[in-house]
Design an enzyme around this catalytic site. Structure first.
Site, PDB file in Angstrom:
ATOM      1  NE  ARG A 166      -7.407   7.344  11.685  1.00  0.00           N
ATOM      2  CZ  ARG A 166      -8.122   8.315  11.097  1.00  0.00           C
ATOM      3  NH1 ARG A 166      -9.382   8.507  11.431  1.00  0.00           N
ATOM      4  NH2 ARG A 166      -7.602   9.076  10.180  1.00  0.00           N
TER       5      ARG A 166
ATOM      6  CD  GLN B  45      -2.668  -1.106   2.620  1.00  0.00           C
ATOM      7  OE1 GLN B  45      -2.670  -2.145   3.280  1.00  0.00           O
ATOM      8  NE2 GLN B  45      -3.306  -0.028   3.049  1.00  0.00           N
TER       9      GLN B  45
ATOM     10  CD  GLU C 205      -9.393   3.463   7.379  1.00  0.00           C
ATOM     11  OE1 GLU C 205      -9.307   4.647   7.027  1.00  0.00           O
ATOM     12  OE2 GLU C 205      -8.662   2.947   8.234  1.00  0.00           O
TER      13      GLU C 205
HETATM   14  N1  MTE Z   1     -11.312  -2.615   0.006  1.00  0.00           N
HETATM   15  C1  MTE Z   1     -10.750  -3.670  -0.619  1.00  0.00           C
HETATM   16  N2  MTE Z   1     -11.476  -4.335  -1.535  1.00  0.00           N
HETATM   17  N3  MTE Z   1      -9.479  -4.080  -0.331  1.00  0.00           N
HETATM   18  C2  MTE Z   1      -8.723  -3.441   0.618  1.00  0.00           C
HETATM   19  O1  MTE Z   1      -7.575  -3.828   0.860  1.00  0.00           O
HETATM   20  N4  MTE Z   1      -8.621  -1.625   2.278  1.00  0.00           N
HETATM   21  C3  MTE Z   1      -9.399  -0.740   3.153  1.00  0.00           C
HETATM   22  C4  MTE Z   1     -10.435   0.033   2.359  1.00  0.00           C
HETATM   23  N5  MTE Z   1     -11.179  -0.848   1.518  1.00  0.00           N
HETATM   24  C5  MTE Z   1      -9.297  -2.325   1.310  1.00  0.00           C
HETATM   25  C6  MTE Z   1     -10.613  -1.932   0.941  1.00  0.00           C
HETATM   26  C7  MTE Z   1      -8.584   0.196   3.891  1.00  0.00           C
HETATM   27  S1  MTE Z   1      -7.817  -0.330   5.299  1.00  0.00           S
HETATM   28  C8  MTE Z   1      -8.445   1.499   3.491  1.00  0.00           C
HETATM   29  S2  MTE Z   1      -7.553   2.613   4.412  1.00  0.00           S
HETATM   30  C9  MTE Z   1      -9.059   2.006   2.265  1.00  0.00           C
HETATM   31  O2  MTE Z   1      -9.743   0.977   1.558  1.00  0.00           O
HETATM   32  C10 MTE Z   1      -7.965   2.615   1.390  1.00  0.00           C
HETATM   33  O3  MTE Z   1      -8.406   2.993   0.151  1.00  0.00           O
HETATM   34  P1  MTE Z   1      -9.108   4.420  -0.134  1.00  0.00           P
HETATM   35  O4  MTE Z   1      -8.280   5.452   0.557  1.00  0.00           O
HETATM   36  O5  MTE Z   1      -9.072   4.509  -1.585  1.00  0.00           O
HETATM   37  O6  MTE Z   1     -10.479   4.312   0.451  1.00  0.00           O
HETATM   38 MO1  MOS Z   2      -6.227   1.457   6.036  1.00  0.00          MO
HETATM   39  S1  MOS Z   2      -6.060   0.569   7.897  1.00  0.00           S
HETATM   40  O1  MOS Z   2      -5.760   3.034   6.698  1.00  0.00           O
HETATM   41  O2  MOS Z   2      -4.799   0.884   5.290  1.00  0.00           O
END
Ligand code: MTE
Ligand code: MOS
Length: 759
Positions: A304, A191, A706
């Site tokens: 957080r 990531q 999230e």
């Molecule tokens: N959705 C999928 N399908 N796979 C993922 O790994 N990670 C989550 C969320 N949704 C994730 C997910 C987490 S921990 C975060 S922080 C956010 O996606 C990050 O992506 P965004 O900033 O584009 O929402």
């Molecule tokens: Mo999401 S726990 O902030 O990668």
């Protein structure tokens, strides 16, 4: 609009790390990892491995050319154990072998002489020993201590929260390829491409401009690859540096489960004080975070927890203290919600405790304390709150009163099945709480055939961020989405990226893309002016592949305009930077305005418990959720549904079990249960919150990654209500609420010791 990856996903054509075609001569790494959780590493015997079939090279800490360190926040995490081991699964030796199978065989031939030291797995024990990762953190609002003295009711208790395995479908992995003059190209399932680049540079001694990191997409990250992709990239990089050959390491599932950290388990104390009108006057919470053996991302996760310790409520007097405790478990890390869910579970437990003792519905206390516009969060930011709106809309739309009444009626007539209902409001702050991380860059090229290429710092991991980036460019240029291609996340094209995390990727990278497109758009419209006989570019717009003048379509199409601009030597590329304005936080006083905005929502959760067997089903999760103006409802609904199910899993069935020796017992999918198609709720309903409030999201489309996970917390309280409808008990706030625990509460049984069962 569909996710742009949906076709290639379904056909199995999408490229993940393990699908990258290998360069001739590629070798495979595997590690020998510590079989004990804490000890003095006296010697390592690699002689048998050295002569094992296919072995090319064996690497220990002393072979590293760079620094043996990958700790990003605190330098407490060696790439390879040296002198001591701190958790079971800690990498000690790398074997570099001609095939993957032989690599695993060779690693098994290594032995180590380790003198055992005391193993600590309990965060409270670590805190008592003073073994903290960083000094404690504290948020204070008002004066809780004196406010308690004037409260009509005061309740105190304790909660235990479990970890959670990320279980991304694609395990951790990396592939390093040597480039000329000693450089490296590293493909990583991360990531955080820049975090990987930094770690690789540290362990190899290379400068950042010599290392290129490239990420096509991840088969899920969920926070588990924000920091923890670094080790595997570092291992491949070191192996490549020492062998001058490409080296790949994609972890097997059990290696991944054993060697990587998970959601932080917490043990917490709370004290809640209410007045006669059920207004919460004072709240005190102390959080003991189980950080594992090294820092990783534990401090910001801990922070957080504090930011969200009052969830959607306004409480005038709050003291919240948090300890990050060092234990002999794999370093725990980011996981969807990033400590927020842990904070919220504790306040919800405190409210449920008060409701039980005062013999009122918890929803009564919840409703009366929702945060309103202008109310202050314990960290100083003033709320622009949709907590009440979302609660009211959920209550009305889903007819909470009737749902509650139906449960009561059902329970009166059903002996062995009981229903439980709970409300779960959520308030989640959007922005990295570390202000400097709230920046992003985007590189946009318009090619002479009119097609558009976009590169950003965002990593696609199933959350659909690439689809959203393509939508931004398509909308800015008035094109179909097929005209836009989003390319890999690459540190040569986009430098110094923040990880894709904090649900902020679409906002930050989307805004940067918007800025880049806007600059190119203006240049193109200048070129168009004489061609469409207009005087001012404000009269022009781009839509459906054409230039419009005063709202009327002209004959000038996009592609010829682009070519004309090129011939006039106009720049068709732009690299833009976006930094969220107006945010900041001062840790010296623990006050500030850390979040660009908050996401609000409220869910109603209903369950049915089988009181003979302890089993339960989640009947529904119905939420009113704040999307803002969703850019892509298909993608966002997917995020909400996925988040909810992941939250339910954490609450109910996902049980990470380490024994007292720090050995992971739930080390495979046979012993670690995640929600499957049969355990998802019969109904997930999503009502977009109706609000006209302006926000700082990209095109007003609020972050969604999230927050929905936390609706799942409601399931714990719904099950608890159902259990209490059957038996006169007061279930401990102890996660996960597995069928075993439900059964024991139903029959008030303390005959069965869960610890004994687990070990
Ligand atoms: N959705 C999928 N399908 N796979 C993922 O790994 N990670 C989550 C969320 N949704 C994730 C997910 C987490 S921990 C975060 S922080 C956010 O996606 C990050 O992506 P965004 O900033 O584009 O929402
Ligand atoms: Mo999401 S726990 O902030 O990668």
């Amino acid at each position: 609009m569909k996710n742009i990856d949906s076709k290639s996903h379904v056909r199995g054509e999408s490229v993940y790390l393990d699908d990258i075609p290998l360069v001739e001569g590629t070798l495979f790494a595997c590690v020998f990892d510590s079989p004990v959780a804490h000890g003095k590493l006296k010697s390592v015997d690699t002689t048998e491995a050295q002569t094992s079939e296919g072995v090319f090279r064996v690497i220990t800490a002393k072979d590293l050319i760079g620094e043996n360190q990958i700790g990003g926040i605190v330098p407490d995490e060696p790439l390879l154990a040296d002198g001591e081991v701190h958790f079971q699964g800690m990498p000690i030796v790398i074997v570099v072998v001609t095939s993957e199978t032989l690599a695993h065989k060779a690693a098994k031939k290594i032995t180590a002489d380790i003198e055992p030291l005391e193993v600590v797995t309990d965060p409270r024990v670590a805190a008592a020993d003073g073994d903290l990762i960083v000094p404690p953190k504290k948020f204070v609002l008002g004066d809780a201590a004196s406010a308690f003295a004037n409260c009509a009711h005061v309740f105190e208790g304790k909660t235990e929260q479990n970890g959670q395995e990320h279980l991304y479908i694609e395990t951790q992995g990396a592939y390093a390829v040597p480039t000329e003059n000693g450089g490296l190209k590293v493909y990583s399932s991360t990531q955080g491409p820049t975090a990987v680049q930094r770690a690789v540079c540290r362990v190899t001694g290379l400068a950042m401009h010599q290392v290129e990191v490239d990420v096509q997409r991840l088969g899920g990250g969920f926070g588990g690859k924000e920091d923890q992709a670094n080790a595997w990239a570092g291992i491949c990089a070191v192996a490549t540096q020492l062998t001058k050959r490409p080296v790949k390491y994609a972890l097997h599932r059990m290696e991944d489960m054993r060697m990587t950290g998970k959601r932080h388990p917490y043990s917490s104390d709370y004290k809640i004080g209410l007045d006669r009108d059920l207004k919460i006057v004072a709240y005190e919470a102390t959080f003991y975070q189980n950080a594992g053996a090294s820092c990783d991302l534990s401090p910001p996760v801990l922070e957080r927890t504090l930011f969200h310790c009052t969830n959607s409520y306004y409480i005038p007097n709050v003291t919240a203290t948090a300890y990050s405790c060092r234990t002999n478990l794999p370093p725990n890390t980011a996981f969807r919600g990033f400590g927020g869910p842990q904070g919220m579970f504790v306040i919800e437990s405190a409210i449920a405790h008060a409701a039980e003792k005062l013999n009122v519905a918890a929803s009564e206390i919840q409703r009366r304390n929702l945060i309103d516009d202008g109310d202050e969060f314990p960290y100083g930011q003033k709320a622009e709150s949709d907590a009440i709106t979302s609660w009211t809309q959920a209550e009305e739309k889903y007819d909470f009163a009737t749902l509650q009444k139906e449960a009561v009626e059902f329970n009166a007539s059903s002996r062995y099945f009981k229903k439980g209902v709970a409300m779960m409001p959520v308030c989640f702050g959007i922005s990295f709480t570390k202000t400097p991380m709230n920046q992003a860059r985007s590189l946009v090229h318009v090619y002479t055939d009119g097609s558009v290429a976009v590169s950003t710092g965002a990593v696609e991991m199933g959350q659909g961020v690439n689809t959203k980036m393509a939508q931004v460019a398509a909308r800015m240029f008035g094109l179909e989405i097929d005209s836009v291609k989003v390319h890999t996340t690459n540190t040569l094209r986009i430098a110094n990226t923040s990880p894709t995390a904090a649900s902020a990727a679409a906002d930050l990278n989307g805004k940067a893309t918007q800025l880049a497109c806007e600059t190119i758009r203006k240049r193109l419209l200048e070129v168009a002016l004489p061609l469409v006989e207009a005087a001012n570019i404000d009269d022009l717009s781009l839509a459906d592949g054409f230039v419009y003048r005063s709202g009327e379509r002209t004959s000038l199409a996009w592609a010829p305009l682009v070519m004309e601009a090129h011939l006039k030597r106009v720049n068709l590329s732009e690299h833009s930077h976006y930094a969220t304005p107006g945010i900041g936080f001062d840790w010296s006083i623990a006050k500030g305005h850390p979040f660009a905005y908050h996401v609000y929502g409220t869910a109603v959760v209903g369950v049915t418990v089988d009181c003979l067997r302890g089993r339960y089903e989640v009947d529904y999760v119905k939420c009113c959720h704040d999307f803002g103006t969703s850019m892509n409802t298909a993608v966002d609904l997917g995020q909400i549904e996925g988040g909810i199910v992941q939250g339910l899993g954490w609450m109910t069935m996902e049980e990470v079990v380490y024994d007292d020796d720090g050995k992971l017992r739930s080390n495979a999918l046979s012993t670690y249960k995640v929600p499957d198609i049969y355990s998802i709720p019969a109904e997930i309903a999503v009502l977009p919150l109706e609000t006209t409030r302006e926000n700082m999201a990209i095109f007003n489309s609020k972050a969604v990654g999230e927050p929905p996970l936390m609706y799942g917390i409601g399931a714990y309280f719904a099950i608890r209500n159902a259990v209490k409808a059957y038996s006169d008990c007061s279930p401990a706030f102890d996660l996960p609420f597995t069928p075993e625990k439900v059964l024991m509460n139903l029959y008030n049984s303390d005959l069965v010791d869960m610890k004994a069962i687990n070990s």
